[in-house]
Design a protein around this motif. Structure first.
Motif, short mmCIF file in Angstrom:
data_model
loop_
_atom_site.label_atom_id
_atom_site.label_comp_id
_atom_site.label_asym_id
_atom_site.label_seq_id
_atom_site.Cartn_x
_atom_site.Cartn_y
_atom_site.Cartn_z
N GLU A 5 4.65 52.34 50.07
CA GLU A 5 4.57 53.79 50.10
C GLU A 5 3.25 54.26 50.73
OE1 GLU A 5 5.81 55.59 46.41
OE2 GLU A 5 4.60 57.37 46.87
N THR A 6 2.15 53.61 50.32
CA THR A 6 0.85 54.02 50.84
C THR A 6 0.74 53.77 52.35
OG1 THR A 6 -0.10 53.47 48.68
CG2 THR A 6 -1.65 53.74 50.51
N ALA A 7 1.24 52.61 52.78
CA ALA A 7 1.17 52.28 54.20
C ALA A 7 2.03 53.24 55.03
CB ALA A 7 1.62 50.83 54.43
N CYS A 8 3.22 53.57 54.52
CA CYS A 8 4.10 54.49 55.25
C CYS A 8 3.48 55.88 55.33
CB CYS A 8 5.47 54.56 54.58
SG CYS A 8 6.49 53.10 54.84
N LYS A 9 2.90 56.35 54.22
CA LYS A 9 2.26 57.67 54.21
C LYS A 9 1.10 57.71 55.19
CE LYS A 9 3.26 59.37 49.56
NZ LYS A 9 2.78 59.27 48.17
N GLN A 10 0.31 56.64 55.21
CA GLN A 10 -0.84 56.58 56.11
C GLN A 10 -0.39 56.64 57.57
OE1 GLN A 10 -4.49 56.41 55.46
NE2 GLN A 10 -3.97 57.20 57.48
N LEU A 11 0.62 55.84 57.89
CA LEU A 11 1.08 55.85 59.28
C LEU A 11 1.65 57.23 59.64
CD1 LEU A 11 1.47 54.33 61.91
CD2 LEU A 11 3.78 53.75 61.14
N LYS A 12 2.42 57.81 58.71
CA LYS A 12 2.99 59.13 58.98
C LYS A 12 1.89 60.14 59.28
CE LYS A 12 6.13 62.35 59.10
NZ LYS A 12 7.26 62.35 60.05
N SER A 13 0.81 60.08 58.50
CA SER A 13 -0.26 61.04 58.72
C SER A 13 -0.95 60.79 60.06
CB SER A 13 -1.23 61.03 57.53
OG SER A 13 -2.49 60.55 57.91
N TRP A 14 -1.07 59.52 60.45
CA TRP A 14 -1.63 59.24 61.78
C TRP A 14 -0.70 59.74 62.88
CZ3 TRP A 14 -3.19 53.62 60.08
CH2 TRP A 14 -4.51 53.65 59.60
N LEU A 15 0.61 59.49 62.72
CA LEU A 15 1.56 59.94 63.74
C LEU A 15 1.57 61.46 63.84
CD1 LEU A 15 4.58 57.52 63.04
CD2 LEU A 15 2.89 57.35 64.88
N ASN A 16 1.44 62.13 62.68
CA ASN A 16 1.41 63.60 62.66
C ASN A 16 0.23 64.15 63.46
OD1 ASN A 16 3.70 64.14 61.24
ND2 ASN A 16 2.68 64.29 59.24
N LYS A 17 -0.84 63.35 63.53
CA LYS A 17 -2.01 63.81 64.26
C LYS A 17 -1.88 63.57 65.75
CE LYS A 17 -5.13 63.30 60.35
NZ LYS A 17 -6.05 62.37 59.66
N GLY A 18 -0.75 63.00 66.15
CA GLY A 18 -0.47 62.90 67.58
C GLY A 18 -1.02 61.66 68.27
N VAL A 19 -1.25 60.59 67.53
CA VAL A 19 -1.70 59.36 68.18
C VAL A 19 -0.51 58.67 68.84
CG1 VAL A 19 -3.56 59.05 66.53
CG2 VAL A 19 -1.37 57.90 66.15
N GLU A 20 -0.80 57.74 69.75
CA GLU A 20 0.25 56.90 70.32
C GLU A 20 0.96 56.22 69.16
OE1 GLU A 20 1.00 55.81 73.65
OE2 GLU A 20 -0.08 57.64 74.22
N PRO A 21 2.28 56.24 69.14
CA PRO A 21 2.99 55.62 68.02
C PRO A 21 2.67 54.13 67.91
CG PRO A 21 4.53 56.71 69.53
CD PRO A 21 3.18 56.81 70.14
N PHE A 22 2.43 53.68 66.72
CA PHE A 22 2.32 52.24 66.50
C PHE A 22 2.95 51.91 65.17
CE2 PHE A 22 -1.47 54.22 64.83
CZ PHE A 22 -1.78 53.53 63.68
N ARG A 23 3.04 50.63 64.92
CA ARG A 23 3.81 50.15 63.78
C ARG A 23 2.86 49.77 62.66
NH1 ARG A 23 4.95 45.98 67.03
NH2 ARG A 23 3.35 44.75 66.07
N VAL A 24 3.34 49.87 61.42
CA VAL A 24 2.54 49.36 60.32
C VAL A 24 3.31 48.21 59.68
CG1 VAL A 24 3.35 50.94 58.51
CG2 VAL A 24 1.07 50.00 58.38
N SER A 25 2.59 47.10 59.42
CA SER A 25 3.21 45.91 58.82
C SER A 25 2.77 45.77 57.38
CB SER A 25 2.78 44.63 59.54
OG SER A 25 3.23 44.62 60.85
N VAL A 26 3.71 45.50 56.48
CA VAL A 26 3.33 45.24 55.10
C VAL A 26 3.83 43.86 54.68
CG1 VAL A 26 3.34 47.68 54.43
CG2 VAL A 26 5.38 46.32 54.08
N ASN A 27 3.02 43.21 53.85
CA ASN A 27 3.38 41.90 53.32
C ASN A 27 4.23 42.09 52.07
OD1 ASN A 27 1.57 39.83 54.88
ND2 ASN A 27 0.24 41.57 54.40
N LEU A 28 5.32 41.34 51.99
CA LEU A 28 6.13 41.35 50.78
C LEU A 28 5.75 40.16 49.92
CD1 LEU A 28 9.85 42.20 51.52
CD2 LEU A 28 7.95 43.74 51.02
N SER A 29 5.87 40.32 48.61
CA SER A 29 5.68 39.18 47.72
C SER A 29 7.06 38.59 47.43
CB SER A 29 5.00 39.62 46.43
OG SER A 29 5.96 40.19 45.58
N PRO A 30 7.09 37.32 47.03
CA PRO A 30 8.38 36.68 46.73
C PRO A 30 9.21 37.48 45.73
CG PRO A 30 6.62 35.05 46.72
CD PRO A 30 5.97 36.38 46.90
#
Ligand code: C2E
Ligand code: MG
Ligand code: MG
Ligand code: MG
Length: 280
Positions: free
Chosen positions: A96-121
């Protein structure tokens, strides 16, 4: 003698157990408190396109800013989080935190990029993982292709089940990367059975790429094999310009490592990577 010492041994064992029990109890409380009190923090490490030099993604890496102990690295607390069954709770916070952070960056008009999150088993085997991710993406209003999930080979021992989960994630539209590729037991099994997008070559192979012929051959073989299967390849742990140039010559797609940047708090990512030529 075991028999003579029986009583003492028992007492020592007993008191250790008790101590461990209370240690765990307080740690469990501390981790729950940490989630509630925002003591967890995500740092982001840029992922660089080797052809253009642009940041095309960032891996979210968790840190625990402990009130007394300072910054604690994930390797020191994630095993405990797993052991206490809190990995799902923590993992949801991470996504949730990573998605919110990326959304806020994208909202500011930066070149789109991806955010990767690590999953636990524990997260990966949880029945409702895909629903949870879908819910978060909807809540945050983030398009699925901007989220990448990193899994490791050890998570997919149950092949049948992993195939089902990965297919669902794929249908949802999120990207899937295999982390630490080459260090597990079933590397080739992955490529045969699973719908994935990216291999992340483990840094143990990248480390000596300039002076160890075997490592260089392994890396170049992984890259051509991956490309043959239409997968992208990212090299982890790139620490020197020589390594970056060499990987670029091998047509490795992306790189990540201290040569470009260590993982940084979001504010520093903004200052160092999202300002040059971009309207942030
Ligand atoms: P990982 O996913 O393979 O992450 C890469 C690790 O390598 C990170 O360590 C990163 O700081 C480090 N690294 C990056 N570039 C370099 C380099 O050039 N040289 C060297 N020597 N190291 C480099 P970190 O942040 O301590 O994370 C360690 C592991 O903890 C991660 O390995 C991942 O497995 C786990 N982890 C981190 N955050 C999370 C999380 O939010 N959830 C879960 N489940 N696991 C996480
Ligand atoms: Mg990772
Ligand atoms: Mg890795
Ligand atoms: Mg690793």
């Amino acid at each position: 003698r075991a028999k003579d010492q029986g009583k003492n041994t028992y007492m020592i064992y007993h008191s250790n157990m008790k101590e461990r029990f209370f240690e765990k109890l307080t740690l469990e409380n501390q981790i729950r408190t940490a989630i509630q009190n925002n003591q967890f923090e995500l740092h982001y490490q840029p992922q660089i396109d080797l052809k253009t030099g642009n940041m095309v993604g960032a891996e979210a890496l968790i840190r625990w800013n402990h009130p007394h102990l300072g910054m604690i690295s994930p390797q020191d607390f994630i095993p405990l989080v797993e052991e206490m069954g809190l990995a799902v709770l923590m993992g949801e916070w991470v996504i949730e935190t990573a998605c919110k952070q990326l959304k806020s960056w994208l909202n500011k008009g930066v070149e789109p990029f991806r955010v990767s999150v690590n999953l636990s088993p524990q997260q990966f085997i949880k029945q409702n993982l895909v629903d949870t991710i879908e819910r978060i993406l909807t809540e945050v209003d983030l398009e699925p292709q901007f989220l990448e999930i990193e899994i490791t080979e050890s998570m997919t021992m149950d092949v049948e089940r992993a195939i089902i989960t990965l297919d669902k994630l794929n249908k949802l539209g999120v990207k899937i990367a295999i982390d630490d590729f080459g260090t597990g037991y079933s590397s080739l099994n992955y490529l045969k059975n699973f719908s994935i997008h990216r291999l992340k070559i483990d840094r143990t192979f990248v480390k000596d790429i300039m002076n160890n012929e075997n490592d260089a051959k392994i890396v170049s073989t992984i890259i051509s094999m991956a490309h043959g299967l239409k997968l992208e390849v990212l090299a982890e742990g790139v620490e020197t310009q020589d390594q970056a140039a060499y990987l670029s010559r091998l047509n490795c797609n992306q790189a990540q490592g201290f040569y470009y940047s260590k993982p940084l708090p979001s504010v520093e990512i903004e200052n160092r990577f999202l300002t040059k030529g971009q309207s942030l």
